[in-house]
Write a protein that holds these residues in place. Structure first.
Motif, mmCIF file in Angstrom:
data_model
loop_
_atom_site.group_PDB
_atom_site.id
_atom_site.type_symbol
_atom_site.label_atom_id
_atom_site.label_comp_id
_atom_site.label_asym_id
_atom_site.label_seq_id
_atom_site.Cartn_x
_atom_site.Cartn_y
_atom_site.Cartn_z
ATOM 1 N N ASN A 65 0.800 -1.227 0.000
ATOM 2 C CA ASN A 65 0.000 0.000 0.000
ATOM 3 C C ASN A 65 0.832 1.276 0.000
ATOM 4 O O ASN A 65 0.318 2.344 0.256
ATOM 5 C CB ASN A 65 -0.920 0.015 1.224
ATOM 6 N N GLY A 66 2.076 1.143 -0.211
ATOM 7 C CA GLY A 66 2.903 2.338 -0.186
ATOM 8 C C GLY A 66 3.551 2.518 1.162
ATOM 9 O O GLY A 66 3.135 1.932 2.159
ATOM 10 N N PRO A 67 4.606 3.339 1.248
ATOM 11 C CA PRO A 67 5.356 3.537 2.492
ATOM 12 C C PRO A 67 4.460 4.082 3.602
ATOM 13 O O PRO A 67 3.696 5.011 3.403
ATOM 14 C CB PRO A 67 6.424 4.555 2.093
ATOM 15 N N GLY A 68 4.572 3.458 4.796
ATOM 16 C CA GLY A 68 3.883 3.947 5.999
ATOM 17 C C GLY A 68 2.415 3.677 6.052
ATOM 18 O O GLY A 68 1.746 4.118 6.975
ATOM 19 N N ARG A 69 1.848 2.998 5.080
ATOM 20 C CA ARG A 69 0.403 2.744 5.106
ATOM 21 C C ARG A 69 0.146 1.282 5.348
ATOM 22 O O ARG A 69 0.818 0.403 4.797
ATOM 23 C CB ARG A 69 -0.223 3.177 3.786
ATOM 24 N N LEU A 70 -0.876 0.992 6.172
ATOM 25 C CA LEU A 70 -1.229 -0.379 6.516
ATOM 26 C C LEU A 70 -2.607 -0.701 5.967
ATOM 27 O O LEU A 70 -3.490 0.159 5.932
ATOM 28 C CB LEU A 70 -1.240 -0.568 8.039
ATOM 29 N N SER A 71 -2.757 -1.933 5.559
ATOM 30 C CA SER A 71 -4.082 -2.375 5.118
ATOM 31 C C SER A 71 -4.993 -2.541 6.322
ATOM 32 O O SER A 71 -4.536 -2.558 7.482
ATOM 33 C CB SER A 71 -3.958 -3.705 4.371
ATOM 34 N N LEU A 72 -6.276 -2.673 6.046
ATOM 35 C CA LEU A 72 -7.246 -2.857 7.126
ATOM 36 C C LEU A 72 -6.935 -4.110 7.923
ATOM 37 O O LEU A 72 -7.010 -4.112 9.161
ATOM 38 C CB LEU A 72 -8.658 -2.927 6.532
ATOM 39 N N ARG A 73 -6.571 -5.189 7.215
ATOM 40 C CA ARG A 73 -6.239 -6.446 7.904
ATOM 41 C C ARG A 73 -5.037 -6.256 8.818
ATOM 42 O O ARG A 73 -5.030 -6.752 9.960
ATOM 43 C CB ARG A 73 -5.954 -7.521 6.868
ATOM 44 N N GLU A 74 -4.043 -5.517 8.346
ATOM 45 C CA GLU A 74 -2.844 -5.304 9.170
ATOM 46 C C GLU A 74 -3.173 -4.437 10.388
ATOM 47 O O GLU A 74 -2.628 -4.664 11.478
ATOM 48 C CB GLU A 74 -1.762 -4.670 8.310
ATOM 49 N N ILE A 120 -6.053 -4.340 11.912
ATOM 50 C CA ILE A 120 -6.770 -5.202 12.856
ATOM 51 C C ILE A 120 -5.796 -6.100 13.609
ATOM 52 O O ILE A 120 -5.914 -6.289 14.832
ATOM 53 C CB ILE A 120 -7.825 -6.032 12.103
ATOM 54 N N LEU A 121 -4.802 -6.643 12.869
ATOM 55 C CA LEU A 121 -3.800 -7.485 13.522
ATOM 56 C C LEU A 121 -3.005 -6.700 14.557
ATOM 57 O O LEU A 121 -2.681 -7.218 15.633
ATOM 58 C CB LEU A 121 -2.868 -8.093 12.477
ATOM 59 N N LEU A 122 -2.690 -5.437 14.230
ATOM 60 C CA LEU A 122 -1.980 -4.599 15.201
ATOM 61 C C LEU A 122 -2.805 -4.385 16.461
ATOM 62 O O LEU A 122 -2.306 -4.474 17.585
ATOM 63 C CB LEU A 122 -1.646 -3.246 14.570
ATOM 64 N N VAL A 123 -4.089 -4.067 16.260
ATOM 65 C CA VAL A 123 -4.963 -3.837 17.417
ATOM 66 C C VAL A 123 -5.078 -5.104 18.259
ATOM 67 O O VAL A 123 -5.013 -5.062 19.484
ATOM 68 C CB VAL A 123 -6.351 -3.360 16.953
ATOM 69 N N LEU A 124 -5.224 -6.257 17.596
ATOM 70 C CA LEU A 124 -5.320 -7.517 18.334
ATOM 71 C C LEU A 124 -4.025 -7.796 19.079
ATOM 72 O O LEU A 124 -4.036 -8.288 20.219
ATOM 73 C CB LEU A 124 -5.659 -8.657 17.372
#
Length: 826
Positions: free
Chosen positions: A9-18, A20-24
């Protein structure tokens, strides 16, 4: 994560799935972190659960009693109409049927209106005689509520006339339970008050207006005998579609003036007014419940402040951890997210525990709540209450979680990494935050204590009121004699009451028996226009108004009401001989302050079986009684002999000897033998009747007292915890001071001064808030001023004592720190 996101997704951007994984991942870390600090987590969860549970429980009562709409179509259009008399200082009361007819025909802003007189009807012919809650009504009651009958029809206009047909509309529950829910019930008859009534309709399910009524019969009022001066109807009405309560009130005021001109005798200084049905139903309860909701909200804020202080203390310990994470590349947003997730975990766990506590709390509130609080059957933990609890969890997450998270996330990395144990990062800022929270806790605690203290003083004043009668060991029950044969036969009524009293008096354990129409504090009273024959007659409609009681000879003795002079009512005072009346001392003080009233005569416009043409001769003076409400001073009253009135609605009072056996079965047998068609109603001890008057004051005082106690305990614990933490932060300094010669008293004074400043500031703010807030309590107080100096001084002294104790405990411990141990802290 960063490398993968740069490819996708480009530098510094996270997908929605990523994301969610971070929050979890942060959530799992938060759970592990709190599990390592079980003591902190448990203290925070229990503190918040207490606040959430108490708030949710009180909100469930407010929601059920105040916020839920009335169970009728378009309830905001419903109003209650009644009569006010400003010169008598009376509240809105009942009105006459002729005045109601004028309202129905002349007020365009009123779409429809109906009158009612609540009563209990004697049902016979279906087993033992039984009193069923019902009402005498004019036509069109269901039409006002926009509810068609379930079967048949409502009472008609042509049936509401003197000697009109005896018909009845029955309640849906009565139809189901007593008549089997049969569809062919219309046209059948049931015996009510000794007379057959034809069933013409079944009310819709759930309809029980007024006051849980299940039977509705025509009023059959004779306006020639009981006209505009006969105020006996409550009136409910519906506003027209294009109208408002203000417009209707204006039209009613104009109608009142017209009626005063047309009927000066009956409508002198009489005004017709209205209030919304919601106001009529809820009454003064709204203010009290909102006060409780505000009070428990303060408890929640104190709980949040305590947990915020815990988090600030924990944040200083974790400053190094956060600085290290920041140095390794974690952004400020990521740190705030992680800390907020810990707050979310705490608040969520507290929310679940709080809802469990609220469920138990609602049951306790319903058990403690007095019967005078309306609509308690609507109270429960429903979806609205759960939504409130959810919103509370979100709110407290922000209140106690966001500020510590932002403070910690803003901590300069270099400052923390360069520290060598000399205190937590951002100590000055955190000390300011902790002091602010302490000030708020103490201010709220003082406000709650002042409110509880004022209610306690008020309850004490109310409890000390002189009733004028002895309430202990008196059994009471009511009799409502059937229209057939008693209504038109005063002698039969007198014989039944006298025979019943005589037979009860012979039962073991009975000291004396008396009867009265309008038992003290029993909610039933009558007043009548009166004229003292020894002074000029006032214009009709402007006569004196006296409270009237119809009594038998044993009444004053049964209640131990002292006889001041003259004699009491006797058996010889019968129909056909000069009428005898006893008056109260308050009547003598007002009308005969300088002379003896014995022998004077009063004409009272109040009659029953024997009419009201003859005057009453004053034969005695009795002590004053608080017969209407505990909060109201004794009023002038006249006691008239039952044997000269023939009233069919009486309360019987039986004074029992100490240790008397249960005589209720024997009384039932006695009454059954005299007349099996007369049921006993509203059986209770007089103590219970009086306690019902104390119920609201006791309930509000108890709850506010509990909330204040919890608030003070939380504030004390919070203050102790903060001072103890600050002492631990200054251990090295204290050790150096002691090593240089500081005594234990010096250390105690130093710590005391550090803790007492926010406490004093909080008390000053609390006094201002309490003085302003106490005005809201004014309607709940009795003989106590909102700014009562004794209460405020006592509460301030109590809170100061708790504050000093909470500070002295860690201060004394600090004064005993060995200098060598303190210097080893580095």
């Amino acid at each position: 994560y960063m490398r993968r996101s740069s490819r996708t997704n480009g530098p510094g951007r996270l997908s929605l799935r990523e994301r969610i994984l971070l929050v979890l991942g942060d959530l799992r870390f938060a759970l592990r972190s709190l599990s390592r600090s079980r003591g902190f987590a448990l203290a925070a969860i229990l503190t918040l659960a207490l606040g959430i549970g108490a708030n949710t429980a009180i909100f469930s009562v407010v929601n059920g009693v105040i916020l839920k709409p009335l169970p009728y179509s378009n309830p905001d259009e419903l109003v209650s109409i009644g009569v006010t008399r400003p010169e008598r200082g009376s509240t809105m009361g009942s009105m006459s049927q002729p005045d109601l007819r004028d309202v129905q025909s002349q007020i365009r802003s009123i779409e429809c209106a109906a009158g009612y007189s609540g009563s209990e009807l004697t049902l016979t012919g279906m087993g033992d005689a039984e009193a069923i809650r019902g009402a005498h009504v004019t036509d069109g009651l269901l039409n006002v509520f926009q509810q068609p009958p379930y079967l048949g029809r409502d009472i008609r206009t042509e049936e509401n006339v003197p000697d009109g047909p005896r018909v009845v509309m029955i309640g849906h529950a009565f139809w189901q339970e007593r008549l089997g829910g049969r569809g062919d019930i219309l046209g059948e008859t049931i015996l009510l008050d000794g007379a057959p009534h034809e069933i013409v309709g079944v009310a819709p399910p759930g309809f029980d207006y007024p006051r849980n009524a299940q039977l509705w019969i025509p009023l059959h009022q004779d306006e020639e005998d009981c006209g505009r001066g006969c105020h006996m109807l409550g009136v409910v009405a519906r506003l027209a579609d294009s109208s408002t309560a203000a417009i209707a009130r204006s039209e009613l005021s104009a109608l009142s003036l017209r009626l005063q001109e047309q009927y000066p005798d009956d409508n002198y200084a009489k005004f017709i007014d209205l209030i919304t049905m919601e106001e009529d139903v809820i009454g003064d309860v709204r203010t009290a419940l909102l006060v409780l909701l505000g009070a428990v909200g303060m408890v929640l804020l104190i709980a949040c402040a305590n947990v915020a202080n815990l988090l600030l203390a924990r944040a200083s310990v974790r400053a190094g951890e956060m600085a290290m994470r920041s140095a390794l590349g974690a952004g400020r947003g990521r740190l705030v997210q992680q800390l907020l997730l810990e707050a979310v975990v705490l608040a969520s766990a507290a929310g679940v525990a709080g809802v469990v506590l609220a469920s138990a709390g609602v049951s306790s509130l319903l058990y403690l709540a007095p019967s005078t609080i309306p609509r308690l059957d609507n109270v429960g933990v429903d979806s609205t209450v759960l939504l409130f609890a959810f919103g509370t969890v979100i709110l407290i997450t922000i209140l106690f979680g966001l500020v510590p998270a932002l403070r910690l996330a803003k901590t300069p990395v270099a400052t923390v990494l360069n520290q060598s144990g000399r205190g937590g990062a951002g100590a000055a800022t955190q000390d300011w935050s902790r002091s602010f929270l302490l000030v708020a806790e103490i201010a709220f605690s003082l406000m709650l204590l002042c409110g509880a203290g004022l209610l306690l003083r008020s309850f004490s004043q109310l409890n000390a009121v002189e009733l004028g009668f002895e309430r202990d060991r008196v059994l009471t029950f009511r009799l409502s004699l059937p229209e057939v044969p008693y209504e038109d036969d005063g002698d039969a009524t007198v014989r039944l009451i006298e025979t019943l009293e005589d037979r009860i008096a012979t039962l073991p354990g009975v000291e004396c028996v008396g009867s009265v129409f309008g038992s003290p504090l029993g909610g039933v009273a009558a007043s009548a226009s009166s004229h003292f024959l020894d002074r000029p007659e006032r214009p009709e409609g402007q006569e004196e108004v006296l409270l009237t009681r119809i009594v038998t000879p044993g009444y004053h003795e049964a209640l131990r009401i002292p006889l001041k002079s003259g004699r009491g009512i006797e058996r010889g005072d019968r129909n056909g001989v000069p009428r005898a009346a006893v008056v109260s001392q308050a009547l003598v003080d007002k009308y005969y302050p300088d002379r003896d009233p014995i022998g004077q005569q009063i004409q009272v416009d109040f009659g029953w079986g024997f009419g009201h043409e003859e005057p009453w001769n004053i034969v005695g003076v009795a002590g004053d009684v608080r017969s209407l409400r505990l909060r109201r001073e004794p009023q002038p009253e006249i006691y008239m002999a039952h044997s000269q009135m023939g009233a069919t609605y009486m309360s019987v009072l039986v004074r029992l000897a100490p240790g008397a056996p249960d005589i209720l079965p024997a009384i039932r047998s006695v009454l059954q033998a005299i007349d099996p068609n007369v049921p006993l109603r509203r059986i209770e001890m007089l103590d219970e009747t009086v306690d019902r008057q104390f119920g609201p004051a006791r309930f509000y005082m108890l709850l506010l007292g509990i909330f204040a106690s919890v608030a003070v305990a939380l504030a004390g614990i919070g203050l102790y915890g903060v001072i103890a933490y600050l002492v631990s932060q200054r251990t090295r300094e204290i050790g150096i001071r002691i090593a240089l010669g500081a005594g234990a008293g010096d250390v105690v004074r130093m710590v005391l001064s550090q803790g007492i400043r926010p406490a004093v500031f909080g008390i000053l703010l609390g006094v201002g808030g309490a003085f302003w807030g106490s005005r809201v309590l004014q309607s709940l107080l009795y003989n106590v001023e909102p700014g009562d100096l004794v209460t405020f001084v006592g509460v301030i002294g109590l809170l100061l004592s708790i504050v000093v104790i909470a500070i002295l405990l860690p201060a004394r411990r600090a004064s005993r720190i060995p200098p060598v141990d303190a210097l080893r802290v580095e």
